[in-house]
Scaffold this motif. Structure first.
Motif, mmCIF file in Angstrom:
data_model
loop_
_atom_site.group_PDB
_atom_site.id
_atom_site.type_symbol
_atom_site.label_atom_id
_atom_site.label_comp_id
_atom_site.label_asym_id
_atom_site.label_seq_id
_atom_site.Cartn_x
_atom_site.Cartn_y
_atom_site.Cartn_z
ATOM 1 N N VAL A 123 44.166 41.841 47.352
ATOM 2 C CA VAL A 123 45.352 41.494 48.562
ATOM 3 C C VAL A 123 45.953 40.329 47.303
ATOM 4 O O VAL A 123 47.308 40.818 47.261
ATOM 5 C CB VAL A 123 45.027 40.484 49.246
ATOM 6 N N LEU A 124 45.379 39.174 46.795
ATOM 7 C CA LEU A 124 45.760 38.384 45.805
ATOM 8 C C LEU A 124 46.718 38.655 44.831
ATOM 9 O O LEU A 124 47.860 38.643 44.133
ATOM 10 C CB LEU A 124 44.759 36.748 45.527
ATOM 11 N N LEU A 125 46.197 39.609 44.038
ATOM 12 C CA LEU A 125 46.822 40.332 43.045
ATOM 13 C C LEU A 125 47.906 40.758 42.969
ATOM 14 O O LEU A 125 48.348 40.519 42.560
ATOM 15 C CB LEU A 125 45.249 40.897 42.245
ATOM 16 N N GLN A 126 47.766 41.662 44.005
ATOM 17 C CA GLN A 126 48.793 42.670 44.414
ATOM 18 C C GLN A 126 50.002 42.073 44.595
ATOM 19 O O GLN A 126 51.452 41.598 44.619
ATOM 20 C CB GLN A 126 48.484 43.474 46.125
ATOM 21 N N VAL A 127 49.679 40.575 45.618
ATOM 22 C CA VAL A 127 50.980 39.313 45.888
ATOM 23 C C VAL A 127 51.359 38.602 44.994
ATOM 24 O O VAL A 127 53.049 38.573 44.193
ATOM 25 C CB VAL A 127 50.425 38.028 46.804
ATOM 26 N N MET A 128 50.438 38.655 43.834
ATOM 27 C CA MET A 128 50.982 37.941 42.702
ATOM 28 C C MET A 128 51.776 38.759 41.408
ATOM 29 O O MET A 128 52.509 38.467 41.060
ATOM 30 C CB MET A 128 50.263 37.376 41.711
ATOM 31 N N GLY A 129 51.666 40.512 41.410
ATOM 32 C CA GLY A 129 52.154 40.987 40.627
ATOM 33 C C GLY A 129 51.161 41.133 39.609
ATOM 34 O O GLY A 129 52.119 41.488 38.389
ATOM 35 N N ILE A 130 49.658 41.130 39.501
ATOM 36 C CA ILE A 130 49.234 41.052 38.455
ATOM 37 C C ILE A 130 48.837 42.888 38.496
ATOM 38 O O ILE A 130 47.343 42.795 39.066
ATOM 39 C CB ILE A 130 48.221 40.041 38.713
ATOM 40 N N PRO A 131 48.937 43.319 37.184
ATOM 41 C CA PRO A 131 47.669 44.441 36.932
ATOM 42 C C PRO A 131 46.682 44.205 36.002
ATOM 43 O O PRO A 131 46.146 43.480 35.932
ATOM 44 C CB PRO A 131 49.046 45.119 35.585
ATOM 45 N N TYR A 132 46.094 45.635 37.109
ATOM 46 C CA TYR A 132 44.239 45.274 36.649
ATOM 47 C C TYR A 132 44.546 46.738 36.333
ATOM 48 O O TYR A 132 44.349 47.296 37.465
ATOM 49 C CB TYR A 132 43.474 44.611 37.752
ATOM 50 N N PRO A 133 43.412 47.018 35.689
ATOM 51 C CA PRO A 133 43.135 48.667 35.580
ATOM 52 C C PRO A 133 41.835 48.637 36.421
ATOM 53 O O PRO A 133 40.727 49.905 35.779
ATOM 54 C CB PRO A 133 43.145 48.233 33.745
ATOM 55 N N MET A 134 41.998 48.719 37.270
ATOM 56 C CA MET A 134 40.898 49.413 38.557
ATOM 57 C C MET A 134 41.747 48.505 39.707
ATOM 58 O O MET A 134 42.139 47.029 40.594
ATOM 59 C CB MET A 134 39.443 48.329 37.496
ATOM 60 N N ASP A 135 40.585 49.685 40.647
ATOM 61 C CA ASP A 135 41.521 49.376 41.890
ATOM 62 C C ASP A 135 40.289 48.868 43.041
ATOM 63 O O ASP A 135 39.106 49.315 43.432
ATOM 64 C CB ASP A 135 41.529 51.443 42.798
ATOM 65 N N LEU A 136 40.923 47.305 42.826
ATOM 66 C CA LEU A 136 39.911 46.906 43.326
ATOM 67 C C LEU A 136 39.466 47.119 45.023
ATOM 68 O O LEU A 136 38.634 46.079 45.533
ATOM 69 C CB LEU A 136 40.314 45.093 43.479
ATOM 70 N N TYR A 137 40.716 47.225 46.035
ATOM 71 C CA TYR A 137 39.844 48.238 46.880
ATOM 72 C C TYR A 137 38.974 48.394 47.250
ATOM 73 O O TYR A 137 38.690 48.687 47.978
ATOM 74 C CB TYR A 137 41.994 48.167 47.392
ATOM 75 N N GLN A 138 38.997 49.864 45.796
ATOM 76 C CA GLN A 138 37.632 50.397 46.651
ATOM 77 C C GLN A 138 36.571 50.646 45.694
ATOM 78 O O GLN A 138 35.675 51.349 45.620
ATOM 79 C CB GLN A 138 38.455 51.813 45.758
ATOM 80 N N THR A 139 36.880 49.111 44.667
ATOM 81 C CA THR A 139 35.078 49.053 43.815
ATOM 82 C C THR A 139 34.721 48.004 44.436
ATOM 83 O O THR A 139 34.558 47.573 45.868
ATOM 84 C CB THR A 139 35.768 47.624 43.063
ATOM 85 N N MET A 140 33.124 48.469 44.932
ATOM 86 C CA MET A 140 31.968 48.549 45.950
ATOM 87 C C MET A 140 31.290 47.082 45.020
ATOM 88 O O MET A 140 30.903 47.217 43.463
ATOM 89 C CB MET A 140 30.745 49.213 45.289
ATOM 90 N N THR A 141 31.089 46.177 45.893
ATOM 91 C CA THR A 141 30.406 44.975 45.094
ATOM 92 C C THR A 141 29.372 44.926 46.108
ATOM 93 O O THR A 141 29.042 45.017 47.261
ATOM 94 C CB THR A 141 31.537 43.641 46.013
ATOM 95 N N LEU A 142 28.241 44.455 45.636
ATOM 96 C CA LEU A 142 27.118 44.321 46.095
ATOM 97 C C LEU A 142 26.240 42.914 45.364
ATOM 98 O O LEU A 142 25.973 42.870 44.154
ATOM 99 C CB LEU A 142 25.864 45.348 46.005
ATOM 100 N N GLY A 143 24.489 42.691 45.757
ATOM 101 C CA GLY A 143 23.851 41.937 45.471
ATOM 102 C C GLY A 143 24.136 40.483 46.143
ATOM 103 O O GLY A 143 25.386 39.366 46.815
ATOM 104 N N ALA A 144 23.030 39.732 45.971
ATOM 105 C CA ALA A 144 22.817 37.779 46.259
ATOM 106 C C ALA A 144 23.401 37.109 45.805
ATOM 107 O O ALA A 144 23.291 35.800 45.314
ATOM 108 C CB ALA A 144 21.352 37.751 46.904
ATOM 109 N N SER A 145 24.250 37.796 44.658
ATOM 110 C CA SER A 145 24.696 36.724 43.641
ATOM 111 C C SER A 145 26.148 35.065 44.159
ATOM 112 O O SER A 145 25.760 34.080 43.447
ATOM 113 C CB SER A 145 25.907 36.860 42.799
ATOM 114 N N GLY A 146 26.080 35.608 45.225
ATOM 115 C CA GLY A 146 26.693 34.867 46.400
ATOM 116 C C GLY A 146 26.750 33.624 46.640
ATOM 117 O O GLY A 146 26.806 32.595 46.373
ATOM 118 N N GLY A 147 25.435 33.909 46.885
ATOM 119 C CA GLY A 147 24.808 33.070 47.608
ATOM 120 C C GLY A 147 23.970 32.677 47.313
ATOM 121 O O GLY A 147 23.454 31.378 46.796
ATOM 122 N N ILE A 148 23.477 32.991 45.951
ATOM 123 C CA ILE A 148 22.532 31.989 44.425
ATOM 124 C C ILE A 148 23.478 31.225 44.229
ATOM 125 O O ILE A 148 23.266 30.235 43.900
ATOM 126 C CB ILE A 148 22.376 33.425 43.432
#
Length: 326
Positions: A123-148
């Motif tokens: 959402v932030l990238l879209q609002v700021m108009g920053i191009p990114y070579p991946m559709d982050l809306y459809q990108t899957m994230t998994l793992g305990a790294s945030g808590g770690i």
């Protein structure tokens, strides 16, 4: 200072099997086994890993459930092992000094804020108009790294000057999580520049976990309504006109332990015989403890001086010196 309460029964890594650290560990391992039994179909990942598009369409549980899934493809167990190693190693050290519930709150909040950051990143990238070579809306994230990452922030708050060994070099604990986040974003930029594809690590998740712990940990580590008894007043009911308790901060508690350990080391320095040192230290030993590796014992290190298990390490060092001298 928070103390451990040892119970008879099954223990793991010096704690009861029902201690939050072990419960988080067991949950992650069991869910990983379920992922393996799913045969790589990705059914668990589809419903419980964090995909921003699905989150914004009503799968709100993904902002938490993603923190208990790990990558079953590529190098086996590496993703799970690294996260659980930090959970047990740093979590075990932290829970010697603070109540387990406070550790759990920091861990859970870090997962939630990490997930929220992942969801808001496209959402932030879209609002700021920053191009990114991946559709982050459809990108899957998994793992305990945030808590770690949140655990590393909490450790850095408790022991800011302690040196830790991460990413192949030593650094102050207070800087470690932010260096990890910075290295991740640097790797992302390099990968985008040279390979035109993003890095495989979710830097937004790490950043969110660090932010979550930074926001919640200082509040938890000082006096608050949970400690003052306002939540459960019946448990803290006193006789009429009681003497007001003396408030003690965590820093004062840690400094008290430091003074005790300095006095112990001073008395120990006056003893020359290995056998006399053993006689002096033996009554001070604590059982069922999860000690650091022998090479990390440094009597002048702030972390060692704040540890109530220092007599155990001192006796172990005495044995090692005695055996090396024979």
């Amino acid at each position: 200072m928070a103390k451990r309460k040892y119970r008879n029964g099954i223990s793991l890594f010096g704690y009861s099997i029902f201690h939050p650290i072990n419960l988080f560990l067991i949950a992650n391992v069991l869910i990983y086994v379920l992922q393996l039994f799913a045969g790589g179909t990705g059914i668990l990942e589809y419903y419980f890993a964090l995909t921003p598009a699905r989150f914004f369409h009503g799968d709100y549980w993904q902002i938490f459930s993603y923190g208990f899934l790990h990558d079953v493809h590529g190098t086996p167990f590496i993703h799970l092992f690294l996260n659980m190693y930090v959970l047990v190693m740093f979590g075990g050290l932290i829970c010697k000094y603070i109540p387990a519930w406070k550790f759990s709150v920091v861990y859970v909040v870090s997962i939630l804020v990490g997930g929220l950051t992942v969801a808001l990143a496209p959402v932030l990238l879209q609002v700021m108009g920053i191009p990114y070579p991946m559709d982050l809306y459809q990108t899957m994230t998994l793992g305990a790294s945030g808590g770690i990452t949140g655990i590393l922030v909490l450790f850095g708050i408790l022991f800011p000057e302690t040196e830790v060994f991460l990413i192949f070099f030593r650094m102050k604990a207070r800087y470690a999580p932010w260096i990890i986040v910075g290295v991740g974003y640097a790797g992302d930029l390099i990968s985008l520049y040279y390979f035109h594809s993003p890095f495989f690590i979710s830097n937004s998740c790490h950043l969110g976990g660090a932010i979550g712990a930074t926001l919640i940990a200082p509040w938890l580590l000082k006096g608050n309504v949970f400690d003052s008894g306002k939540i459960f007043p019946n448990r803290n009911r006193k006789e009429s006109n009681p003497e007001p308790p003396t408030a003690r901060s965590m820093t004062e508690d840690l400094d008290t332990q430091t003074r005790k350990n300095r006095e112990l080391l001073s008395q120990l320095a006056k003893i020359n015989s290995f056998s006399e040192k053993e006689t002096f230290l033996t009554p001070l030993q604590q059982t069922n403890v999860n000690l650091c590796p022998p090479s990390t014992f440094q009597p002048e290190d702030p972390f060692c001086l704040r540890c109530e298990w220092l007599p155990n390490c001192a006796l172990r060092k005495n044995h090692l010196e005695q055996n090396s001298g024979n």
